[in-house]
Design an enzyme around this catalytic site. Structure first.
Site, PDB file in Angstrom:
ATOM      1  N   THR A 196       4.777  77.840   3.240  1.00 57.73           N
ATOM      2  CA  THR A 196       4.074  78.771   4.136  1.00 57.73           C
ATOM      3  C   THR A 196       2.584  78.458   4.245  1.00 57.73           C
ATOM      4  O   THR A 196       1.853  79.180   4.915  1.00 57.73           O
ATOM      5  CB  THR A 196       4.234  80.208   3.595  1.00 57.73           C
ATOM      6  N   GLY A 197       2.128  77.415   3.578  1.00 57.79           N
ATOM      7  CA  GLY A 197       0.699  77.093   3.568  1.00 57.79           C
ATOM      8  C   GLY A 197       0.298  76.204   4.729  1.00 57.79           C
ATOM      9  O   GLY A 197       1.123  75.795   5.552  1.00 57.79           O
ATOM     10  N   ALA A 198      -1.005  75.880   4.763  1.00 55.15           N
ATOM     11  CA  ALA A 198      -1.545  75.071   5.862  1.00 55.15           C
ATOM     12  C   ALA A 198      -0.916  73.672   5.862  1.00 55.15           C
ATOM     13  O   ALA A 198      -0.528  73.156   6.918  1.00 55.15           O
ATOM     14  CB  ALA A 198      -3.064  74.972   5.731  1.00 55.15           C
ATOM     15  N   VAL A 199      -0.807  73.056   4.687  1.00 52.74           N
ATOM     16  CA  VAL A 199      -0.179  71.729   4.620  1.00 52.74           C
ATOM     17  C   VAL A 199       1.331  71.866   4.799  1.00 52.74           C
ATOM     18  O   VAL A 199       1.970  71.042   5.470  1.00 52.74           O
ATOM     19  CB  VAL A 199      -0.522  71.022   3.279  1.00 52.74           C
ATOM     20  N   CYS A 249      -7.863  64.243  -0.047  1.00 51.77           N
ATOM     21  CA  CYS A 249      -8.013  63.993   1.401  1.00 51.77           C
ATOM     22  C   CYS A 249      -9.283  63.203   1.726  1.00 51.77           C
ATOM     23  O   CYS A 249      -9.281  62.376   2.647  1.00 51.77           O
ATOM     24  CB  CYS A 249      -7.983  65.312   2.165  1.00 51.77           C
ATOM     25  N   GLY A 285      -9.071  72.179   4.301  1.00 52.97           N
ATOM     26  CA  GLY A 285      -8.963  71.628   2.949  1.00 52.97           C
ATOM     27  C   GLY A 285      -8.871  72.714   1.887  1.00 52.97           C
ATOM     28  O   GLY A 285      -8.426  72.454   0.773  1.00 52.97           O
ATOM     29  N   HIS A 303     -11.624  66.415   8.597  1.00 49.64           N
ATOM     30  CA  HIS A 303     -12.847  66.099   7.850  1.00 49.64           C
ATOM     31  C   HIS A 303     -13.565  64.920   8.518  1.00 49.64           C
ATOM     32  O   HIS A 303     -12.924  64.022   9.067  1.00 49.64           O
ATOM     33  CB  HIS A 303     -12.516  65.652   6.427  1.00 49.64           C
TER      34      HIS A 303
END
Ligand code: A2P
Length: 340
Positions: free
Chosen positions: A12-15, A129, A160, A243
């Site tokens: 469920t996270g960004a990544v 990253c 990030g 980034h």
């Protein structure tokens, strides 16, 4: 390993969201797919290839029958659950910093050291990253002309720090524009219309924060070059994702900007964006959603009259090449060694 069963830890996270997208876009040959997160996410579903996958709670029993586990739920979750997944028979590709510097754990950027993947003992680490963003373009140059020193400054996006930090950037910007107060919950400083030193812990003796230390150590491990000198400053900027970095490097032999342009124009994972007439160079907004590291502002470093040094500016999607895409590329090598 044909049509492996894959578990996504931190689904469920960004990544996590990008893992699903990468598997779809790259037509990854899948058996089953499991979405794992905390108990907070029970009841959520994730759309994948026309189906809805129910999010399951990560437990010690989550890995039975799993061939590959893609972890992106933070270092403490990796430390606890990656060994459990390995014992259950899975190969773990871990996006956290938990195992990166372990001698037994390959630290892999497939464009650079895919040959290390087969040496794994259950865990393969995805690099930091900022290390990935810098090394994808530096590696092909280094192969021709060893880089003995690199100095880089990062301009790191909210992504990030995870989905909650991206939300904080949006909400605090809205509050700022509406003239309302906003009390940050995720990052340590006001984020709207501000920049600040990276939010990882600072070593009181050296003055370097953890992000900077990771870039230095991981660069040496990936390049297999303990002698490379690395100077790094990591900064958080109010950009949602992708980034950027200003990089200056010094080579052992003289090098020209034309040589660098020629090398990079033929390097995997790199796209040159370098239009001096239009003043058009890599920008995070252009790198977002893209697989390649964008490289531009390729020019001689005028502070080094010996002709050994070049300056560049790069931008790359932290959620893709900086995290999910790199991990899925590693998984592709597991499924099809020597393939793409
Ligand atoms: P959850 O959404 O249920 O909290 P991000 O990097 O965007 O912050 O996402 C972190 C990911 O790690 C999320 O999917 C989050 O799930 C997951 N996560 C955080 N803590 C745990 C935990 N204790 N057990 C399982 N997953 C966790």
């Amino acid at each position: 390993m044909k049509n492996p069963t894959i578990a996504i830890v931190g689904a469920t996270g960004a990544v996590g969201a990008e893992f699903f997208d990468c598997l779809t876009k790259r037509n990854f040959p899948l058996g089953e797919l499991k979405a794992l997160a905390s108990a907070r996410s029970l009841g959520k579903t994730i759309a994948f290839r026309g189906q809805k996958i129910a999010v399951e709670e990560l437990t010690e029993n989550s890995f039975a029958g799993v061939d590959i586990a893609l972890f992106s739920a933070g270092a403490s979750i990796s430390r606890k659950f990656a060994p459990i997944a390995v014992t259950a028979g899975a190969v773990v590709i871990d996006n956290s910093s938990a195992f990166r510097m372990d001698q037994d754990v390959p630290l892999v950027i497939p464009e650079i050291n895919a040959h290390r993947i087969s040496e794994h003992k259950g865990i393969i680490a995805n690099p930091n990253c900022s290390a990935i963003t810098a090394l994808v373009p530096l590696w092909p140059i280094r192969r021709k002309n060893r880089i003995r020193r690199v100095i880089l400054s990062t301009y790191q996006a909210a992504s990030g720090a995870g989905a909650a930090a991206m939300e904080e950037l949006e909400q605090s910007t809205r509050a700022f524009l509406d003239g309302k107060p906003y009390h940050q919950r995720v990052l340590p400083h006001a984020y709207a219309f501000n920049v600040f030193s990276h939010n990882t812990a600072v070593d009181p003796h050296t003055g370097y924060n953890d992000e900077e230390t990771k870039v230095i150590r991981e660069t040496r491990k990936i390049l297999e070059d303990d002698a490379i000198a690395v100077g790094v400053t990591c900064i958080r900027v109010p950009v949602l994702r992708a980034h950027s970095q200003s990089i200056t490097f010094e080579c052992e032999k003289p090098i020209t900007e034309e040589e660098v342009r020629a090398i990079l124009s033929d390097s995997p994972g790199v796209r040159i964006v370098d239009d001096r007439v239009k003043n058009y160079f890599p920008m995070p907004i252009d790198a977002s959603g893209q697989d390649d590291v964008l490289v531009g502002r390729i020019r001689k470093d005028l502070s080094d009259p010996s002709g050994h040094s070049i300056a560049i500016f790069v931008a790359a999607d932290q959620l893709l090449k900086g995290a999910a895409l790199n991990a899925v590329q590693i998984a592709e090598h597991l499924v099809n060694p020597g393939g793409r």
